[in-house]
Design a protein around this motif. Structure first.
Motif, mmCIF file in Angstrom:
data_model
loop_
_atom_site.group_PDB
_atom_site.id
_atom_site.type_symbol
_atom_site.label_atom_id
_atom_site.label_comp_id
_atom_site.label_asym_id
_atom_site.label_seq_id
_atom_site.Cartn_x
_atom_site.Cartn_y
_atom_site.Cartn_z
ATOM 1 N N HIS A 88 0.833 -1.213 0.000
ATOM 2 C CA HIS A 88 0.000 0.000 0.000
ATOM 3 C C HIS A 88 0.866 1.261 0.000
ATOM 4 C CE1 HIS A 88 -4.070 -1.529 0.349
ATOM 5 N NE2 HIS A 88 -3.635 -2.453 1.178
ATOM 6 N N LEU A 89 1.930 1.189 0.794
ATOM 7 C CA LEU A 89 2.782 2.377 0.948
ATOM 8 C C LEU A 89 3.374 2.808 -0.396
ATOM 9 C CD1 LEU A 89 3.668 4.135 3.284
ATOM 10 C CD2 LEU A 89 5.631 2.646 3.621
ATOM 11 N N THR A 90 3.753 1.828 -1.206
ATOM 12 C CA THR A 90 4.411 2.171 -2.473
ATOM 13 C C THR A 90 3.445 2.111 -3.661
ATOM 14 O OG1 THR A 90 5.112 -0.122 -2.607
ATOM 15 C CG2 THR A 90 6.718 1.462 -1.776
ATOM 16 N N SER A 91 2.152 2.049 -3.388
ATOM 17 C CA SER A 91 1.203 2.115 -4.508
ATOM 18 C C SER A 91 0.201 3.230 -4.258
ATOM 19 C CB SER A 91 0.513 0.765 -4.722
ATOM 20 O OG SER A 91 -0.127 0.345 -3.535
ATOM 21 N N SER A 92 -0.815 2.966 -3.421
ATOM 22 C CA SER A 92 -1.844 4.004 -3.298
ATOM 23 C C SER A 92 -1.375 5.228 -2.496
ATOM 24 C CB SER A 92 -3.122 3.425 -2.710
ATOM 25 O OG SER A 92 -2.886 2.844 -1.465
ATOM 26 N N PHE A 93 -0.414 5.057 -1.599
ATOM 27 C CA PHE A 93 0.058 6.233 -0.849
ATOM 28 C C PHE A 93 1.110 7.021 -1.640
ATOM 29 C CE2 PHE A 93 -2.272 4.124 2.386
ATOM 30 C CZ PHE A 93 -2.665 5.109 3.271
ATOM 31 N N ALA A 94 1.970 6.311 -2.346
ATOM 32 C CA ALA A 94 2.966 6.989 -3.187
ATOM 33 C C ALA A 94 2.971 6.295 -4.546
ATOM 34 C CB ALA A 94 4.336 6.930 -2.541
ATOM 35 N N PRO A 95 2.104 6.753 -5.464
ATOM 36 C CA PRO A 95 1.953 6.060 -6.758
ATOM 37 C C PRO A 95 3.246 5.990 -7.558
ATOM 38 C CG PRO A 95 0.307 7.807 -6.478
ATOM 39 C CD PRO A 95 1.233 7.912 -5.324
ATOM 40 N N SER A 96 4.200 6.878 -7.304
ATOM 41 C CA SER A 96 5.503 6.735 -7.946
ATOM 42 C C SER A 96 6.578 7.164 -6.960
ATOM 43 C CB SER A 96 5.576 7.577 -9.229
ATOM 44 O OG SER A 96 5.478 8.936 -8.894
ATOM 45 N N ALA A 97 7.835 6.872 -7.323
ATOM 46 C CA ALA A 97 8.932 7.047 -6.364
ATOM 47 C C ALA A 97 9.179 8.515 -6.008
ATOM 48 C CB ALA A 97 10.210 6.431 -6.924
ATOM 49 N N ASP A 98 8.640 9.438 -6.816
ATOM 50 C CA ASP A 98 8.920 10.842 -6.493
ATOM 51 C C ASP A 98 7.862 11.490 -5.594
ATOM 52 O OD1 ASP A 98 7.237 10.536 -8.583
ATOM 53 O OD2 ASP A 98 8.292 11.869 -9.973
ATOM 54 N N TRP A 99 6.879 10.708 -5.144
ATOM 55 C CA TRP A 99 5.964 11.231 -4.123
ATOM 56 C C TRP A 99 6.679 11.236 -2.778
ATOM 57 C CZ3 TRP A 99 0.618 12.632 -4.018
ATOM 58 C CH2 TRP A 99 0.009 12.660 -5.270
ATOM 59 N N LEU A 100 6.343 12.227 -1.972
ATOM 60 C CA LEU A 100 6.920 12.298 -0.626
ATOM 61 C C LEU A 100 6.142 11.352 0.284
ATOM 62 C CD1 LEU A 100 8.932 14.141 1.004
ATOM 63 C CD2 LEU A 100 6.945 15.567 1.545
ATOM 64 N N LEU A 101 6.869 10.468 0.974
ATOM 65 C CA LEU A 101 6.180 9.607 1.949
ATOM 66 C C LEU A 101 6.096 10.334 3.284
ATOM 67 C CD1 LEU A 101 7.657 6.042 1.321
ATOM 68 C CD2 LEU A 101 5.310 6.829 0.903
ATOM 69 N N CYS A 102 5.042 10.144 4.035
ATOM 70 C CA CYS A 102 3.878 9.344 3.739
ATOM 71 C C CYS A 102 2.646 10.246 3.808
ATOM 72 C CB CYS A 102 3.772 8.241 4.793
ATOM 73 S SG CYS A 102 2.230 7.315 4.735
ATOM 74 N N PRO A 103 1.906 10.366 2.704
ATOM 75 C CA PRO A 103 0.674 11.170 2.740
ATOM 76 C C PRO A 103 -0.264 10.675 3.850
ATOM 77 C CG PRO A 103 1.197 10.500 0.493
ATOM 78 C CD PRO A 103 2.137 9.749 1.396
ATOM 79 N N SER A 104 -0.965 11.592 4.490
ATOM 80 C CA SER A 104 -1.845 11.192 5.596
ATOM 81 C C SER A 104 -3.100 10.471 5.107
ATOM 82 C CB SER A 104 -2.195 12.388 6.479
ATOM 83 O OG SER A 104 -2.457 13.534 5.713
ATOM 84 N N VAL A 105 -3.432 10.628 3.833
ATOM 85 C CA VAL A 105 -4.551 9.883 3.238
ATOM 86 C C VAL A 105 -4.041 9.305 1.915
ATOM 87 C CG1 VAL A 105 -6.861 10.106 2.214
ATOM 88 C CG2 VAL A 105 -6.320 11.328 4.322
ATOM 89 N N ALA A 106 -4.461 8.082 1.577
ATOM 90 C CA ALA A 106 -4.013 7.479 0.317
ATOM 91 C C ALA A 106 -4.468 8.347 -0.857
ATOM 92 C CB ALA A 106 -4.580 6.070 0.178
ATOM 93 N N THR A 107 -3.597 8.433 -1.854
ATOM 94 C CA THR A 107 -3.879 9.366 -2.958
ATOM 95 C C THR A 107 -5.052 8.916 -3.826
ATOM 96 O OG1 THR A 107 -2.305 8.220 -4.389
ATOM 97 C CG2 THR A 107 -1.454 10.054 -3.080
ATOM 98 N N ASP A 108 -5.440 7.627 -3.729
ATOM 99 C CA ASP A 108 -6.595 7.180 -4.523
ATOM 100 C C ASP A 108 -7.913 7.247 -3.751
ATOM 101 O OD1 ASP A 108 -6.055 5.116 -2.782
ATOM 102 O OD2 ASP A 108 -5.912 3.557 -4.318
ATOM 103 N N GLU A 109 -7.894 7.835 -2.558
ATOM 104 C CA GLU A 109 -9.151 8.059 -1.839
ATOM 105 C C GLU A 109 -9.810 9.327 -2.377
ATOM 106 O OE1 GLU A 109 -10.716 6.292 0.265
ATOM 107 O OE2 GLU A 109 -9.234 4.865 1.024
ATOM 108 N N PRO A 110 -11.132 9.312 -2.576
ATOM 109 C CA PRO A 110 -11.795 10.518 -3.095
ATOM 110 C C PRO A 110 -11.626 11.738 -2.179
ATOM 111 C CG PRO A 110 -13.384 8.730 -2.701
ATOM 112 C CD PRO A 110 -12.025 8.166 -2.441
#
Ligand code: GLC
Length: 439
Positions: free
Chosen positions: A329-351
């Motif tokens: 999950h951490l390396t997919s929906s939270f950070a869809p690619s390696a240049d996203w900053l970890l760790c978003p407080s909500v998964a990026t695929d949540e509406p």
């Protein structure tokens, strides 16, 4: 960065305790004080004990450690002490005003971490550990006695501000169930959204619901049993319970170190076993491979992926398969690619994902710190290192902001959000930099 972090802590120090941020939070906050004490232990060790003592001066006689201690008046924050109305509570502490709710119980594990530092080897610290132990036991006991009505080993939060992750979307439905017909309009009283961009803060309607809960607690005289009966908001939160579980482990080793009596040791052992098992029983969704909080009032799981779902790693309750699922999950929906900053407080695929609004998407340093150590416990060292280096990189480029925009493609020096000179961001930068030991 080291000098800058120290300067932030010095700037925010007020003769005995540290403000999270003079601009936005002009009092002492509960879990902030824990993380701040850890940072102080590196650079101002003589202040670390004072920081912890000050926050425990606010402890209620029923054991609850309030989320704000109003040591001195300030007019740039709402809701202040009058709005909380806790002066009427017979078991409030003497001599200091406080809010009437708590925050995640970090103190036992903070005491454990500090014990491994040079400060931890002094006679002052040894005496302090003995001094604080009964207060820590009282804090945990209050939670188990008053916040676990079903005897499950999971405690509930009464307010989204108790979670520490204030406006996370997981609380939306419970907050929306609050009847606002008689609730006061507090939009004109807020100070936070005048100090920093309103788009980066909770909405007015969120605040109105938050204050409606405070008014309800007041009407219940802050009696937990009555609140449990009347409040629409009873949530078993993943981060809160994971922090409790990690602190239970720390409290148990402290109890053994101090030769505490057998009954107390046994009581703590019971908490350790019950909560660790219950986190997996009630929060783990095997199909989705993630941990979700539970709404006790609505009797359902709240299936929104947030960074709190990783905190069971920090609590050391995950088996191999769970660790692998969380890493995915951490390396997919939270950070869809390696240049996203970890760790978003909500998964990026949540509406509900919003990259700039507080706990609805931005990255927070304290969660990253717990995530880093959870990943290391799980042996996921590469990911752990990515979380640590992402955190230090953004703190170095942007400064010690309260939270950060996780999206790629933005100049790193412009990623800071909320208030600058934020104390726990500075304090945990020090631990990240200075202490390579796993925890
Ligand atoms: C915000 C955060 C909370 C923190 C407080 C003081 O309310 O959501 O976690 O304790 O600010 O920094």
């Amino acid at each position: 960065m080291f000098a800058a972090a120290t300067a932030t802590l010095d700037r925010n120090w007020r003769d005995g305790y540290t403000l999270p941020s003079p601009r936005l939070y002009p009092f002492q906050w509960n879990w902030d004080a824990g993380f701040i004490a850890l940072g102080l232990a590196y650079v101002r060790p003589e202040r670390a004990i004072s920081e912890l003592r000050s926050v425990f001066r606010g402890q209620w006689r029923n054991g609850m450690v309030p989320h704000i201690v109003f040591h001195r008046p300030a007019d740039n924050y709402f809701p202040g002490p009058d709005a909380w109305g806790t002066d009427q509570v017979p078991w409030r502490p003497a001599g200091v005003r406080t809010s009437g709710i708590t925050q995640p119980p970090v103190f036992a594990f903070i005491v454990e971490r500090i014990s491994s530092l040079p400060l931890g080897r002094t006679s002052e610290w040894e005496a302090f550990r003995r001094e604080i132990f009964p207060s820590l036991v009282a804090q945990h006991r209050h939670l188990y006695r008053n916040r676990d009505p079903l005897g499950e080993g999971l405690v509930y939060i009464q307010h989204n501000w108790e979670a520490g992750t204030d406006n996370s979307p997981v609380y939306d439905a419970a907050l929306e169930a609050i009847d606002l017909t008689r609730a006061r309009d507090v939009s004109g009283l807020r100070r936070d959204n005048q100090t920093v961009a309103a788009a980066h803060r909770p909405t007015d309607v969120n605040y109105r619901r938050c204050l409606a809960l405070v008014d309800l607690f007041n009407a219940c005289g802050y009696r937990d049993a009555e609140i449990a009966e009347r409040s629409p908001f009873l949530i078993q939160d993943v981060l809160f319970n994971a922090v409790l579980a990690r602190s239970n482990l720390a409290l148990l080793s402290l109890a053994r170190d101090l030769n505490a009596d057998a009954a107390t040791v046994g009581e703590i052992e019971g908490w350790c076993e019950k909560t660790s098992a219950a986190i997996n029983r009630k929060f783990w969704d095997a199909e989705r491979g993630f941990y979700f909080p539970y709404d006790l009032r609505a009797d359902r799981r709240i299936e929104i992926k947030t960074s709190s779902g990783f905190m069971p790693l920090f609590a050391r309750v995950c088996d191999d398969a769970q660790q692998r699922a969380l890493a995915r999950h951490l390396t997919s929906s939270f950070a869809p690619s390696a240049d996203w900053l970890l760790c978003p407080s909500v998964a990026t695929d949540e509406p509900t994902f919003d990259p700039v609004r507080y706990w609805r998407g931005p990255v927070w340093v304290n969660v990253n710190w717990m995530l880093h150590h959870g990943l290391r416990q799980a042996g996921l060292d590469d990911l752990a290192e990515r979380v640590r280096s992402d955190t230090l990189r953004v703190l170095g480029a942007a400064g010690r902001w309260e939270y950060f925009d996780p999206r790629p493609g933005i100049d790193p020096s412009a990623l800071g959000l909320g208030t600058d000179e934020f104390s726990w961001s500075a304090a945990l930068a020090l631990d990240f930099q200075r202490n390579p030991d796993a925890f």
